[in-house]
Design a protein around this motif. Structure first.
Motif, PDB file in Angstrom:
ATOM      1  N   MET A   1      36.050  19.528 -21.297  1.00 45.25           N
ATOM      2  CA  MET A   1      36.611  18.498 -22.178  1.00 45.25           C
ATOM      3  C   MET A   1      37.245  17.387 -21.345  1.00 45.25           C
ATOM      4  O   MET A   1      37.915  17.654 -20.362  1.00 45.25           O
ATOM      5  CB  MET A   1      37.706  19.120 -23.063  1.00 45.25           C
ATOM      6  N   ARG A   2      36.971  16.156 -21.753  1.00 51.62           N
ATOM      7  CA  ARG A   2      37.623  15.020 -21.100  1.00 51.62           C
ATOM      8  C   ARG A   2      38.695  14.476 -22.046  1.00 51.62           C
ATOM      9  O   ARG A   2      38.433  14.284 -23.238  1.00 51.62           O
ATOM     10  CB  ARG A   2      36.574  13.951 -20.802  1.00 51.62           C
TER      11      ARG A   2
ATOM     12  N   ILE B   1      44.164  22.860 -24.199  1.00 52.16           N
ATOM     13  CA  ILE B   1      43.466  23.143 -22.928  1.00 52.16           C
ATOM     14  C   ILE B   1      43.383  24.649 -22.692  1.00 52.16           C
ATOM     15  O   ILE B   1      42.366  25.170 -22.233  1.00 52.16           O
ATOM     16  CB  ILE B   1      44.153  22.399 -21.763  1.00 52.16           C
TER      17      ILE B   1
ATOM     18  N   ILE C   1      40.288  26.227 -24.282  1.00 49.26           N
ATOM     19  CA  ILE C   1      38.918  25.877 -23.884  1.00 49.26           C
ATOM     20  C   ILE C   1      38.270  27.140 -23.302  1.00 49.26           C
ATOM     21  O   ILE C   1      38.867  27.798 -22.437  1.00 49.26           O
ATOM     22  CB  ILE C   1      38.922  24.734 -22.830  1.00 49.26           C
TER      23      ILE C   1
ATOM     24  N   ALA D   1      38.540  21.020 -17.737  1.00 45.25           N
ATOM     25  CA  ALA D   1      39.252  19.900 -18.372  1.00 45.25           C
ATOM     26  C   ALA D   1      39.393  18.779 -17.353  1.00 45.25           C
ATOM     27  O   ALA D   1      39.544  19.025 -16.156  1.00 45.25           O
ATOM     28  CB  ALA D   1      40.627  20.352 -18.854  1.00 45.25           C
TER      29      ALA D   1
ATOM     30  N   SER E   1      39.960  22.202 -29.490  1.00 47.92           N
ATOM     31  CA  SER E   1      39.636  22.696 -28.140  1.00 47.92           C
ATOM     32  C   SER E   1      38.126  22.753 -27.901  1.00 47.92           C
ATOM     33  O   SER E   1      37.686  22.889 -26.770  1.00 47.92           O
ATOM     34  CB  SER E   1      40.254  24.081 -27.916  1.00 47.92           C
TER      35      SER E   1
ATOM     36  N   VAL F   1      41.562  15.084 -17.088  1.00 52.16           N
ATOM     37  CA  VAL F   1      42.587  14.278 -17.780  1.00 52.16           C
ATOM     38  C   VAL F   1      42.720  12.947 -17.050  1.00 52.16           C
ATOM     39  O   VAL F   1      42.903  12.918 -15.830  1.00 52.16           O
ATOM     40  CB  VAL F   1      43.942  15.018 -17.824  1.00 52.16           C
TER      41      VAL F   1
ATOM     42  N   CYS G   1      48.246  18.775 -25.466  1.00 53.70           N
ATOM     43  CA  CYS G   1      47.226  19.078 -24.438  1.00 53.70           C
ATOM     44  C   CYS G   1      47.348  20.524 -23.978  1.00 53.70           C
ATOM     45  O   CYS G   1      46.338  21.213 -23.796  1.00 53.70           O
ATOM     46  CB  CYS G   1      47.363  18.139 -23.241  1.00 53.70           C
TER      47      CYS G   1
END
Ligand code: ADE
Length: 226
Positions: A1-2, A152, A155, A31, A102, A33, A148
């Motif tokens: 995930m961005r 996170i 995920i 992830a 997520s 960020v 976040c």
């Protein structure tokens, strides 16, 4: 995930992402960020990002131009599943929302400040507004960090078996059961015998029962919603 985070205080936000589970998620490549300093998008000489409220009233309002420019640039580079504005008047964050968010690929988070942002930003770009609780923070940054962290860790692949989220409080709308580790007796306080019995089906039953009692006592609203 961005995750792309738009803020006037990127420095305030960095360190929570450099420790513990969030750090590990980033190191594992699960992830990503990115912080975007809103001041880099202002077109005025003073680099101001706020102004007085039309119609009068206390408190400054974040202006539309730098936010629109920043969000538009990011949107031109990729497709976002959700563009989130952290605000006390958003929907309250809960575990169910965290679970579903997520699974997303790209999200953007806008942190508000002062009285909040010009309504036109919300009308043009924001797809979801999230609050972390019924209280007012000085800005959206700390809310964004909380949000976040909550997503996170969910995920897939971020948590190992030992830290699995499956038994967390709230995961089944239940709070967690009591937990213990060694020693089995401390200052006369003994760990419940059942946990030392090795009888795993019975242990599971005990845990379910305790989780239910705990929830009934502290958060009966969770049982009603179920
Ligand atoms: N900004 C200010 N207060 C907030 C809250 N409770 N949740 C999210 N963002 C906020």
């Amino acid at each position: 995930m961005r995750i792309d985070i738009i803020t006037v205080l990127p420095e305030l936000m960095r360190s929570p992402f450099e420790a513990s589970i969030m750090k590990r998620a980033i190191q594992k490549g699960l992830a990503e960020v990115h912080f975007h300093n809103l001041r880099d998008y202002t077109t005025n000489k003073q680099k101001s990002v706020d102004d007085y409220q039309f119609g009068g009233g206390a408190g400054m309002v974040m202006t539309v131009q730098p936010i629109d420019d920043c969000i538009s640039k990011l949107k031109s580079e990729r497709t976002y599943d959700e563009i989130i504005y952290m605000t006390p008047d958003g929907e309250t964050l809960n575990q169910k929302m965290a679970n579903s968010i997520s699974m997303y690929e790209n999200i953007m988070i806008l942190c508000g400040h002062y009285k909040g942002v010009d309504q036109r930003v919300r009308d043009m770009h924001i797809t979801r507004e999230i609050s972390i609780g019924d209280y007012v923070l000085s800005g959206g940054e700390i809310g964004a960090i909380v949000f976040c962290d909550a997503i996170i860790r969910l995920i897939p692949g971020v948590l190992s078996d030992e830290t699995s989220a499956l038994t967390d409080s709230f995961q089944d709308n239940l709070l967690s059961h009591p937990i213990y580790t060694r020693p089995s007796e401390y200052k006369g306080l003994r760990v419940p015998d059942i946990l030392l019995s090795g009888n795993f089906p019975e242990i599971e039953k005990w845990r379910e029962q305790k989780a239910y009692e705990h929830t009934k006592e502290r958060r009966p609203d969770l049982l009603e919603n179920d």
